[in-house]
Design a protein around this motif. Structure first.
Motif, PDB file in Angstrom:
ATOM      1  N   ILE A 170       0.834  -1.192   0.000  1.00 27.61           N
ATOM      2  CA  ILE A 170       0.000   0.000   0.000  1.00 27.61           C
ATOM      3  C   ILE A 170       0.871   1.245   0.000  1.00 27.61           C
ATOM      4  O   ILE A 170       0.527   2.269  -0.612  1.00 27.61           O
ATOM      5  N   ALA A 171       2.014   1.164   0.687  1.00 28.63           N
ATOM      6  CA  ALA A 171       2.923   2.312   0.717  1.00 28.63           C
ATOM      7  C   ALA A 171       3.369   2.691  -0.693  1.00 28.63           C
ATOM      8  O   ALA A 171       3.463   3.875  -1.032  1.00 28.63           O
ATOM      9  N   THR A 172       3.636   1.686  -1.530  1.00 23.40           N
ATOM     10  CA  THR A 172       3.996   1.960  -2.921  1.00 23.40           C
ATOM     11  C   THR A 172       2.837   2.614  -3.657  1.00 23.40           C
ATOM     12  O   THR A 172       3.018   3.564  -4.418  1.00 23.40           O
ATOM     13  N   MET A 173       1.622   2.115  -3.421  1.00 30.41           N
ATOM     14  CA  MET A 173       0.442   2.699  -4.048  1.00 30.41           C
ATOM     15  C   MET A 173       0.284   4.159  -3.636  1.00 30.41           C
ATOM     16  O   MET A 173      -0.030   5.025  -4.475  1.00 30.41           O
ATOM     17  N   GLU A 174       0.484   4.445  -2.356  1.00 28.82           N
ATOM     18  CA  GLU A 174       0.295   5.805  -1.864  1.00 28.82           C
ATOM     19  C   GLU A 174       1.340   6.766  -2.407  1.00 28.82           C
ATOM     20  O   GLU A 174       1.074   7.970  -2.515  1.00 28.82           O
ATOM     21  N   ARG A 175       2.519   6.259  -2.750  1.00 29.98           N
ATOM     22  CA  ARG A 175       3.531   7.119  -3.384  1.00 29.98           C
ATOM     23  C   ARG A 175       3.113   7.485  -4.799  1.00 29.98           C
ATOM     24  O   ARG A 175       3.517   8.516  -5.321  1.00 29.98           O
ATOM     25  N   GLY A 176       2.319   6.613  -5.430  1.00 31.02           N
ATOM     26  CA  GLY A 176       1.785   6.913  -6.756  1.00 31.02           C
ATOM     27  C   GLY A 176       2.511   6.209  -7.875  1.00 31.02           C
ATOM     28  O   GLY A 176       3.686   6.484  -8.114  1.00 31.02           O
ATOM     29  N   VAL A 177       1.825   5.293  -8.553  1.00 35.51           N
ATOM     30  CA  VAL A 177       2.368   4.596  -9.726  1.00 35.51           C
ATOM     31  C   VAL A 177       1.385   4.820 -10.869  1.00 35.51           C
ATOM     32  O   VAL A 177       0.214   4.442 -10.784  1.00 35.51           O
ATOM     33  N   ALA A 178       1.850   5.413 -11.940  1.00 33.33           N
ATOM     34  CA  ALA A 178       0.976   5.834 -13.038  1.00 33.33           C
ATOM     35  C   ALA A 178       0.508   4.659 -13.885  1.00 33.33           C
ATOM     36  O   ALA A 178       1.274   3.721 -14.163  1.00 33.33           O
ATOM     37  N   VAL A 179      -0.747   4.726 -14.286  1.00 29.35           N
ATOM     38  CA  VAL A 179      -1.310   3.835 -15.298  1.00 29.35           C
ATOM     39  C   VAL A 179      -1.205   4.561 -16.629  1.00 29.35           C
ATOM     40  O   VAL A 179      -1.538   5.744 -16.728  1.00 29.35           O
ATOM     41  N   LEU A 180      -0.759   3.861 -17.681  1.00 31.75           N
ATOM     42  CA  LEU A 180      -0.443   4.484 -18.958  1.00 31.75           C
ATOM     43  C   LEU A 180      -1.267   3.881 -20.092  1.00 31.75           C
ATOM     44  O   LEU A 180      -1.587   2.680 -20.069  1.00 31.75           O
ATOM     45  N   ALA A 181      -1.576   4.688 -21.083  1.00 32.82           N
ATOM     46  CA  ALA A 181      -2.243   4.178 -22.281  1.00 32.82           C
ATOM     47  C   ALA A 181      -1.298   3.223 -23.001  1.00 32.82           C
ATOM     48  O   ALA A 181      -0.149   3.564 -23.283  1.00 32.82           O
ATOM     49  N   ALA A 182      -1.776   2.020 -23.307  1.00 29.73           N
ATOM     50  CA  ALA A 182      -0.925   1.002 -23.924  1.00 29.73           C
ATOM     51  C   ALA A 182      -0.814   1.152 -25.437  1.00 29.73           C
ATOM     52  O   ALA A 182       0.026   0.500 -26.061  1.00 29.73           O
ATOM     53  N   ALA A 183      -1.646   2.000 -26.020  1.00 27.08           N
ATOM     54  CA  ALA A 183      -1.600   2.268 -27.463  1.00 27.08           C
ATOM     55  C   ALA A 183      -2.388   3.542 -27.742  1.00 27.08           C
ATOM     56  O   ALA A 183      -3.163   4.005 -26.909  1.00 27.08           O
ATOM     57  N   ASP A 184      -2.184   4.121 -28.910  1.00 28.85           N
ATOM     58  CA  ASP A 184      -2.943   5.297 -29.306  1.00 28.85           C
ATOM     59  C   ASP A 184      -4.433   4.964 -29.347  1.00 28.85           C
ATOM     60  O   ASP A 184      -4.829   3.846 -29.708  1.00 28.85           O
ATOM     61  N   GLY A 185      -5.266   5.929 -28.992  1.00 32.46           N
ATOM     62  CA  GLY A 185      -6.697   5.671 -29.060  1.00 32.46           C
ATOM     63  C   GLY A 185      -7.516   6.813 -28.506  1.00 32.46           C
ATOM     64  O   GLY A 185      -7.008   7.901 -28.215  1.00 32.46           O
ATOM     65  N   THR A 186      -8.814   6.552 -28.317  1.00 39.43           N
ATOM     66  CA  THR A 186      -9.771   7.540 -27.828  1.00 39.43           C
ATOM     67  C   THR A 186     -10.467   7.003 -26.593  1.00 39.43           C
ATOM     68  O   THR A 186     -10.916   5.847 -26.578  1.00 39.43           O
TER      69      THR A 186
END
Length: 352
Positions: free
Chosen positions: A88-104
């Motif tokens: 949870i400590a890692t989660m609270e520091r913040g880990v970004a979720v990224l778009a895996a490909a171009d899209g809308t």
């Protein structure tokens, strides 16, 4: 004295991990490779040891559960990839979720509170519908969509209709919805079909066959490569660890006092399999063995917590560097007494 505690941190896990043979009929995905997207990392985890895939898609067509390699890293009916954080400590520091490909962006939600299920709540969660979570869905054209769920409340930063380039941040890994550990649940779909990004095949279509197509680019394929077992956390403490404390990141110590009542070396791993052998040793500051244990696992366990304690005598601990060793060994064949080393974990602690 031998000490072991194991715990399940996977929501909706069942006791039927293995079910025997793969399906005789293997449905073929109905898509054109020329139209398929190439997927980059959906999380900002460039270090393969920073986060790990705990669950894969279930390929068993029956009531059991088998991942695409015929291993136990899934649960019945699972139709996504769970990329988990260590704590949870890692989660609270913040880990970004990224778009895996171009899209809308075609759907998003941002208002579900983060809450991890307690161990006693998991059986009840099995009986009800999966709760919604904060999520983003991105359409990539030609019927292809990626879905990102369990995002942290308030972190979603994209809006419906927004056009994105691969690698753009969508939000942060969280614990919203039905889950007992912080992770991203990632799904790839083609029209109405879920497609496994590792093999290009359909859930429930039988495991252990050659991959039809991998959707990962080279970097993602390396970082997210299938690993049957791995380390989540390890360290020393003065008290026996618990899943809750380890998950909160409270068991990490760089130094312990010489007056500590006991010295406890612990490890938290994923991917324990039935009949695995675990060996643990604790060494004093002079390199002598303080205590050790050897145990055999009685069942598969998605996440297990092992610890080895040694109580202090009447005198204080001699100052110096103490060491703990953990070895996970797997039989080379069923019922074999010959083992291959799967994990070797070494941690040190200063006592002053």
């Amino acid at each position: 004295m031998r000490w072991l505690t194991t715990g399940f941190l996977v929501p909706l896990i069942t006791s039927a991990h293995l079910s025997g043979a793969a399906a005789d009929t293997r449905p073929t995905p109905g898509y054109r490779l020329a139209d398929a997207p190439r997927l980059s990392m959906p999380v900002d985890c460039t270090d393969k040891d920073f986060c790990s895939v705990q669950n894969y898609i279930d390929f068993d067509p029956g009531p059991g559960a088998l991942d695409h390699t015929c291993g136990p890293l899934t649960y019945n009916g699972h139709k996504g990839i769970d990329i988990r954080l260590r704590s949870i400590a890692t989660m609270e520091r913040g880990v970004a979720v990224l778009a895996a490909a171009d899209g809308t962006v075609i759907a998003s939600r941002n208002d579900i509170p983060d809450r991890l299920l307690k161990q006693v709540e998991i059986p009840q969660a099995l009986k009800g519908p999966v709760m919604p979570s904060n999520s983003v869905s991105i359409y990539h054209g030609n019927g292809w969509t990626t879905h990102y769920t369990h995002l942290r409340q308030g972190s979603v930063r994209v809006r419906n209709g927004q056009k994105l380039k691969r690698g753009e941040p969508l939000g942060l890994i969280g614990a919203s919805g039905t889950t007992s550990f912080p992770h991203l649940h990632f799904i790839l779909t083609h029209h109405e079909d879920v497609i496994d990004p590792y093999s290009g095949r359909l859930p429930g279509s039988g495991c252990g066959v050659s991959a039809y197509h991998s959707f990962w680019d080279d970097e993602a394929a390396e970082i997210l490569a299938y690993r049957p077992s791995g380390l989540l956390n390890a360290g020393f403490d003065q008290i026996a660890p618990s899943m809750a404390r380890v998950q909160r990141g409270l068991q990490k110590n760089e130094r312990l006092p010489a007056t500590a009542e006991q010295l406890v070396f612990w490890t938290q791993i994923w991917g324990l399999r039935r009949s695995d052998r675990v060996r643990m040793r604790l060494y004093d500051a002079d390199g002598a063995v303080l205590t050790e244990t050897i145990q055999r696992a009685e069942r598969d366990s998605p996440v297990s917590l092992w610890y080895l304690p040694r109580r202090r005598g009447t005198d204080a601990w001699p100052a110096g560097t103490y060491k703990g060793e953990y070895f996970l060994e797997r039989p080379v064949a069923p019922d074999s007494e010959k083992f291959d080393e799967v994990l070797k974990i070494i941690r040190k602690i200063e006592i002053r």
